[in-house]
Write an enzyme that holds these catalytic residues in place. Structure first.
Site, short mmCIF file in Angstrom:
data_model
loop_
_atom_site.label_atom_id
_atom_site.label_comp_id
_atom_site.label_asym_id
_atom_site.label_seq_id
_atom_site.Cartn_x
_atom_site.Cartn_y
_atom_site.Cartn_z
N GLU A 136 0.86 -1.20 0.00
CA GLU A 136 0.00 0.00 0.00
C GLU A 136 0.89 1.24 0.00
OE1 GLU A 136 -3.27 -0.15 2.76
OE2 GLU A 136 -2.97 1.95 3.31
N ARG A 152 -15.65 3.58 4.14
CA ARG A 152 -16.34 4.80 4.55
C ARG A 152 -15.35 5.94 4.63
NH1 ARG A 152 -17.85 5.73 10.57
NH2 ARG A 152 -15.65 6.30 10.49
N GLY A 153 -14.18 5.67 5.25
CA GLY A 153 -13.19 6.74 5.47
C GLY A 153 -13.25 7.24 6.89
N THR A 160 -3.85 4.88 -1.45
CA THR A 160 -4.87 5.45 -0.57
C THR A 160 -5.59 6.62 -1.25
OG1 THR A 160 -3.31 6.96 0.47
CG2 THR A 160 -3.60 4.80 1.52
P1 FAD Z 1 -17.61 1.08 7.86
O1 FAD Z 1 -17.65 -0.30 7.33
O2 FAD Z 1 -18.71 2.00 7.47
O3 FAD Z 1 -17.54 0.93 9.46
C1 FAD Z 1 -17.38 2.08 10.30
C2 FAD Z 1 -18.13 1.82 11.62
O4 FAD Z 1 -19.54 1.76 11.37
C3 FAD Z 1 -17.78 0.50 12.29
O5 FAD Z 1 -17.77 0.71 13.66
C4 FAD Z 1 -18.90 -0.45 11.89
O6 FAD Z 1 -19.17 -1.42 12.91
C5 FAD Z 1 -20.09 0.49 11.71
N1 FAD Z 1 -20.93 0.10 10.57
C6 FAD Z 1 -20.56 -0.50 9.40
N2 FAD Z 1 -21.63 -0.66 8.60
C7 FAD Z 1 -22.69 -0.14 9.24
C8 FAD Z 1 -24.06 0.02 8.90
N3 FAD Z 1 -24.54 -0.40 7.73
N4 FAD Z 1 -24.88 0.64 9.80
C9 FAD Z 1 -24.40 1.09 11.00
N5 FAD Z 1 -23.10 0.96 11.38
C10 FAD Z 1 -22.26 0.36 10.51
N6 FAD Z 1 -9.25 5.80 5.22
C11 FAD Z 1 -9.13 6.81 4.31
O7 FAD Z 1 -9.65 7.90 4.54
N7 FAD Z 1 -8.44 6.61 3.14
C12 FAD Z 1 -7.84 5.44 2.83
O8 FAD Z 1 -7.24 5.29 1.76
C13 FAD Z 1 -7.93 4.37 3.78
N8 FAD Z 1 -7.35 3.18 3.54
C14 FAD Z 1 -7.52 2.13 4.41
C15 FAD Z 1 -6.97 0.89 4.11
C16 FAD Z 1 -7.19 -0.20 4.94
C17 FAD Z 1 -6.59 -1.55 4.59
C18 FAD Z 1 -7.97 -0.05 6.13
C19 FAD Z 1 -8.22 -1.21 7.04
C20 FAD Z 1 -8.49 1.19 6.46
C21 FAD Z 1 -8.28 2.30 5.61
N9 FAD Z 1 -8.80 3.57 5.88
C22 FAD Z 1 -8.66 4.60 4.98
C23 FAD Z 1 -9.45 3.82 7.17
C24 FAD Z 1 -10.96 3.57 7.14
O9 FAD Z 1 -11.57 4.47 6.26
C25 FAD Z 1 -11.43 3.75 8.58
O10 FAD Z 1 -11.07 2.63 9.35
C26 FAD Z 1 -12.88 4.11 8.77
O11 FAD Z 1 -13.03 4.58 10.11
C27 FAD Z 1 -13.85 2.97 8.61
O12 FAD Z 1 -13.94 2.56 7.33
P2 FAD Z 1 -14.86 1.26 6.99
O13 FAD Z 1 -14.86 1.14 5.52
O14 FAD Z 1 -14.45 0.10 7.80
O15 FAD Z 1 -16.27 1.82 7.51
#
Ligand code: FAD
Length: 306
Positions: free
Chosen positions: A19, A107-108, A50
């Site tokens: 990454e 989500r971010g 990213t």
């Molecule tokens: P979600 O899946 O939406 O989860 C966020 C929270 O909401 C969790 O607590 C979950 O339990 C809850 N949730 C999930 N779905 C629902 C639903 N349908 N209803 C209610 N609650 C729900 N961030 C950046 O800004 N840019 C990047 O390039 C980036 N790269 C990343 C790469 C990796 C490998 C990882 C692991 C993370 C990365 N992140 C990045 C960070 C990531 O965006 C954060 O961890 C963010 O806080 C959560 O993203 P998510 O997609 O897991 O969100």
């Protein structure tokens, strides 16, 4: 359909990916081809880039993906923070037009002071659903998961339920958040299995190289557990300034040295668990990656696949 499907490949053999992030400076951009070339020497299955919340660095994200595409398969991260459906549709189409068919749908993280996404989607689940509805199977979709539990999650079980929803809505594989605690990872993976989640798991590993980096990643962003062996790396090299506040380069170097060996051991311990892929957070530092791969012997493993 995306021409290459890592989710299928991961079921046949372990994959390796890296990454990188879009550099903020011109100098960083100029150096990027060298970084990608150095990483590509390990023949990764893909290199991901990213994406800044709100699309703040979309231009550079695209430039980096183009650079990656000259050498290997690019995968873009994409977050729904601050974006309306129309903009998401347009940006995703542009990725496809530029032959980027792999996406990590996120989500971010909220920018400082924000408490909601400020866009059309609140969660990655909605983004996955949207991508499948709008673009069919033209993208292979990875999603994030936190083996230690996401920092905002109500409970680990609930978090895993949302992960299952991502699968049901069309996600193909998982890339994990940092997890230095292997016991926690095992418990989480058992729960994931029991929840009926069959997506392959690409394990995210952040090389331990600086005290600031590890404290920031574990505590300010991710609430990631620090097991005793990692705590020892921190403790051994904790005091990095002399009484006058000047940095002590020898201690910083000792931290890096101990951290790289710790990271290589971590990688090997993950290997014994029979995982589907290793995703190294290279953070544009190819030398750290080379050190971790060489010290773990992983470089030879991936060479043997060629
Ligand atoms: P979600 O899946 O939406 O989860 C966020 C929270 O909401 C969790 O607590 C979950 O339990 C809850 N949730 C999930 N779905 C629902 C639903 N349908 N209803 C209610 N609650 C729900 N961030 C950046 O800004 N840019 C990047 O390039 C980036 N790269 C990343 C790469 C990796 C490998 C990882 C692991 C993370 C990365 N992140 C990045 C960070 C990531 O965006 C954060 O961890 C963010 O806080 C959560 O993203 P998510 O997609 O897991 O969100």
């Amino acid at each position: 359909m995306a021409k290459i499907r890592f989710s299928e490949r991961m079921r046949e053999r372990m994959t390796l990916s890296f990454e990188v992030f879009p550099p903020k400076t011109e100098k960083g951009m100029q150096n990027l081809p060298k970084v990608v070339t150095a990483l590509n020497a390990y023949h990764p299955d893909y290199i991901s880039c990213t994406y800044g919340a709100g699309g703040s660095n979309i231009g550079r994200n695209r430039e980096v993906l183009q650079e990656i595409a000259k050498q290997t398969v690019p995968c873009t991260h994409f977050t729904c923070i601050g974006l309306k459906k129309e903009v998401i549709r347009q940006q995703l189409q542009e990725y496809l037009d530029n032959h980027v068919e792999h996406i990590l749908a996120l989500r971010g993280d909220y920018p400082k002071g924000w408490t909601h996404t400020g866009g059309d989607f609140d969660h990655a689940t909605q983004l996955v659903e949207f991508i499948r509805k709008e673009f069919g199977d033209r993208f292979e979709i990875a999603v994030a998961a936190a083996p230690g539990g996401h920092v905002e999650c109500v409970s680990e079980d609930q978090d895993i339920e949302y992960l299952k929803q991502k699968q049901d809505l069309g996600a193909d594989y998982i890339i994990t958040q940092l997890c230095y605690d292997l016991e926690q990872f095992k418990v989480w993976r058992d729960k994931v299995d029991r929840a009926g989640i069959t997506m392959p798991i690409d394990v995210g590993i952040m090389p331990v190289t600086t005290k600031h980096g590890i404290l920031t990643q574990c505590f300010s962003h991710n609430a990631c557990a620090v097991p005793r062996d990692l705590a020892l790396v921190l403790t051994h090299n904790w005091f990095q300034k002399d009484p006058d506040g000047n940095e002590i380069p020898e201690i910083k170097a000792a931290f890096r040295e101990e951290g790289l060996t710790y990271s290589a051991n971590l990688l090997n311990r993950y290997l014994t668990l029979g995982i589907h892929g290793i995703h190294l957070y290279a953070l544009n530092r190819a030398d750290d990656v080379s050190q971790v791969l060489a010290r773990s012997g992983f470089d030879r493993y991936f060479q043997s696949l060629l």
